[in-house]
Design a protein around this motif. Sequence first.
Motif, PDB file in Angstrom:
ATOM      1  N   UNK A  85       0.861  -1.179   0.000  1.00  0.00           N
ATOM      2  CA  UNK A  85       0.000   0.000   0.000  1.00  0.00           C
ATOM      3  C   UNK A  85       0.895   1.226   0.000  1.00  0.00           C
ATOM      4  N   UNK A  86       0.711   2.107  -0.981  1.00  0.00           N
ATOM      5  CA  UNK A  86       1.453   3.357  -1.051  1.00  0.00           C
ATOM      6  C   UNK A  86       0.516   4.472  -0.577  1.00  0.00           C
ATOM      7  N   UNK A  87       0.881   5.099   0.533  1.00  0.00           N
ATOM      8  CA  UNK A  87       0.059   6.158   1.128  1.00  0.00           C
ATOM      9  C   UNK A  87       0.802   7.489   1.050  1.00  0.00           C
ATOM     10  N   UNK A  88       0.194   8.558   1.574  1.00  0.00           N
ATOM     11  CA  UNK A  88       0.843   9.866   1.602  1.00  0.00           C
ATOM     12  C   UNK A  88       0.580  10.686   0.351  1.00  0.00           C
ATOM     13  N   UNK A  89       1.481  11.610   0.052  1.00  0.00           N
ATOM     14  CA  UNK A  89       1.267  12.580  -1.029  1.00  0.00           C
ATOM     15  C   UNK A  89       1.522  12.021  -2.428  1.00  0.00           C
ATOM     16  N   UNK A 119      -8.720  -0.516   2.805  1.00  0.00           N
ATOM     17  CA  UNK A 119      -7.638  -0.756   1.848  1.00  0.00           C
ATOM     18  C   UNK A 119      -6.797  -1.958   2.274  1.00  0.00           C
ATOM     19  N   UNK A 120      -6.494  -2.055   3.564  1.00  0.00           N
ATOM     20  CA  UNK A 120      -5.691  -3.176   4.070  1.00  0.00           C
ATOM     21  C   UNK A 120      -6.419  -4.492   3.881  1.00  0.00           C
ATOM     22  N   UNK A 121      -7.700  -4.539   4.227  1.00  0.00           N
ATOM     23  CA  UNK A 121      -8.465  -5.780   4.076  1.00  0.00           C
ATOM     24  C   UNK A 121      -8.487  -6.244   2.625  1.00  0.00           C
ATOM     25  N   UNK A 122      -8.698  -5.289   1.706  1.00  0.00           N
ATOM     26  CA  UNK A 122      -8.718  -5.636   0.281  1.00  0.00           C
ATOM     27  C   UNK A 122      -7.362  -6.156  -0.177  1.00  0.00           C
ATOM     28  N   UNK A 123      -6.313  -5.444   0.219  1.00  0.00           N
ATOM     29  CA  UNK A 123      -4.964  -5.814  -0.221  1.00  0.00           C
ATOM     30  C   UNK A 123      -4.568  -7.197   0.278  1.00  0.00           C
ATOM     31  N   UNK A 125      -6.389  -9.663   0.683  1.00  0.00           N
ATOM     32  CA  UNK A 125      -7.098 -10.690  -0.087  1.00  0.00           C
ATOM     33  C   UNK A 125      -6.818 -10.569  -1.576  1.00  0.00           C
ATOM     34  N   UNK A 126      -5.713  -9.886  -1.903  1.00  0.00           N
ATOM     35  CA  UNK A 126      -5.250  -9.853  -3.285  1.00  0.00           C
ATOM     36  C   UNK A 126      -5.994  -8.898  -4.186  1.00  0.00           C
ATOM     37  N   UNK A 127      -6.754  -7.964  -3.617  1.00  0.00           N
ATOM     38  CA  UNK A 127      -7.538  -7.036  -4.423  1.00  0.00           C
ATOM     39  C   UNK A 127      -6.976  -5.625  -4.292  1.00  0.00           C
ATOM     40  N   UNK A 128      -6.639  -5.017  -5.409  1.00  0.00           N
ATOM     41  CA  UNK A 128      -6.124  -3.657  -5.411  1.00  0.00           C
ATOM     42  C   UNK A 128      -7.229  -2.684  -5.020  1.00  0.00           C
ATOM     43  N   UNK A 129      -6.886  -1.701  -4.166  1.00  0.00           N
ATOM     44  CA  UNK A 129      -7.855  -0.707  -3.721  1.00  0.00           C
ATOM     45  C   UNK A 129      -7.277   0.684  -3.912  1.00  0.00           C
ATOM     46  N   UNK A 130      -8.063   1.586  -4.458  1.00  0.00           N
ATOM     47  CA  UNK A 130      -7.641   2.967  -4.684  1.00  0.00           C
ATOM     48  C   UNK A 130      -8.556   3.885  -3.882  1.00  0.00           C
ATOM     49  N   UNK A 131      -8.019   4.548  -2.861  1.00  0.00           N
ATOM     50  CA  UNK A 131      -8.808   5.489  -2.069  1.00  0.00           C
ATOM     51  C   UNK A 131      -8.035   6.809  -1.992  1.00  0.00           C
ATOM     52  N   UNK A 132      -8.248   7.631  -2.976  1.00  0.00           N
ATOM     53  CA  UNK A 132      -7.549   8.906  -3.062  1.00  0.00           C
ATOM     54  C   UNK A 132      -8.472  10.097  -2.845  1.00  0.00           C
ATOM     55  N   UNK A 133      -9.763   9.833  -2.697  1.00  0.00           N
ATOM     56  CA  UNK A 133     -10.712  10.929  -2.500  1.00  0.00           C
ATOM     57  C   UNK A 133     -10.555  11.522  -1.106  1.00  0.00           C
ATOM     58  N   UNK A 134     -10.885  12.784  -0.961  1.00  0.00           N
ATOM     59  CA  UNK A 134     -10.798  13.440   0.342  1.00  0.00           C
ATOM     60  C   UNK A 134     -11.973  13.029   1.216  1.00  0.00           C
ATOM     61  N   UNK A 135     -11.661  12.568   2.425  1.00  0.00           N
ATOM     62  CA  UNK A 135     -12.703  12.159   3.360  1.00  0.00           C
ATOM     63  C   UNK A 135     -13.353  13.390   3.993  1.00  0.00           C
ATOM     64  N   UNK A 136     -14.594  13.227   4.433  1.00  0.00           N
ATOM     65  CA  UNK A 136     -15.257  14.327   5.152  1.00  0.00           C
ATOM     66  C   UNK A 136     -14.825  14.345   6.615  1.00  0.00           C
TER      67      UNK A 136
END
Length: 454
Positions: A85-89, A119-123, A125-136
């Motif tokens: 998982x690559x996080x940050x900027x 994201x961790x749960x998906x990863x 289990x071998x599933x790529x997850x993209x969560x780049x949207x800004x959370x409220x």
Amino acid sequence: MSFESKKNKVPKSSKKIWIEAYGCSANMADSEMISGLLKADGYEIATDEKESALNIIVTCTVKDVTQHRMLYRIEKLSKSIKPLIVAGCLPKTERQLIESLNPFASLLGPHSIDKTLDVVHSALFGKKSIRLENSISDKLNLPRMRINPIIGIIEISSGCMSECSFCQTKLAKGMLRSYRIGDILRQMRSDIADGCKEIWLSSTDNGCYGKDIGSDLVNLLRSCSAVEGDYKIRVGMMNPMHLPGMIEDLVQVFTDNEKIFKFLHIPVQSGSDTVLRKMKRGHTVNTYRNIVKAFRKVFPEITIATDVIVGFPSETDQDFLKTIALIKETEPDIVNSSKYSARSGTEACKLKRVDSFIIKQRSECLHKLIKEIGAKRNSIWKGWKGNVIIDEIGKNILQGRNYAYKPVLLPSECLALSKSSKFKTNLGDKLAVEISGYSSYSLTSSSVNLENKS
């Protein structure tokens, strides 16, 4: 082995996760929250990369040398069979580049920390997850695992109001979003209750805090310094362009409150107004000069840090000499000097660059001056007696911070004694010291009262 075959061999039975973080204090806070969320969900944070089932890297994108280091680590971590998982900027600014190195890496944006578990749960289990949207959700009052148990890093806002032509961080973090003072205070009280002795107020730019919610940094500091407890507040970076309208009140807040470290980080970036205009900094050299004068008038010993970019496109010899003259005049204790590096997506990356050899020569000249001024500023502390907060204990180092956030190195015999049952010293302890020496970067103490600690 292909990425496709690798992802089907994830050791899903393991609950250990490796996390590494780079960059600013806000990134460190992100890694603490990621760790805290994972621990609260039953995961174990690995102390060795080899024992993990999944790897997370919290990235920084402020300079190209930093980015190269991030990409090297991403490439190295991608050679493992473990999901990444690559996080940050970096995922927000260089997604394609990351995916060219590892098309199966999951991506987590700097404003998506509350999506960590998904994201961790998906990863796993071998599933790529993209969560780049800004959370409220604000990044406050979340579970944490602190890197340093006595330091509470509190992000007071995200994004900024500036449009600097060289900055890629703005592309990653966007416009200013200040967090409510009440929520910040709840986080602060929790940190103090957990034993934190240093509270770091951090953000992309503390100077513009509150301008979107009808408040400002002065109001925040007044509220924070009224919180009960034994702690010191370190105010993070403030861009000069936002300070003139509140400089008198800000000096007064620093004066009224012993709980605030007498430390100021105000990046000037250049001593040439011509270059500052091309940088779109929104302040002049005089803005920076007047802030330094205002604080030094009341606190001659205050620690002032600034940032300088050497070799910004079109910077002439005369421009650089103006920077040298400004540093000589204002004598900042700390100068974070960096050679200009073009960041993709920024306005400045399209400009004609200064020759790298010239940049190298200018950088060497500035570094020599920085060392001289650092030693001169530190020399004023020789003979000073007072308390320091111990915030680093290592195999060969025992370090504290005085009220101006100066690092004070304690003698080796003190380190040995500090590990004894009688004089055992812990992080967060206060020790009475006398400064006997200094270098360009720190103070040294030869006299330490281990019996007078709290």
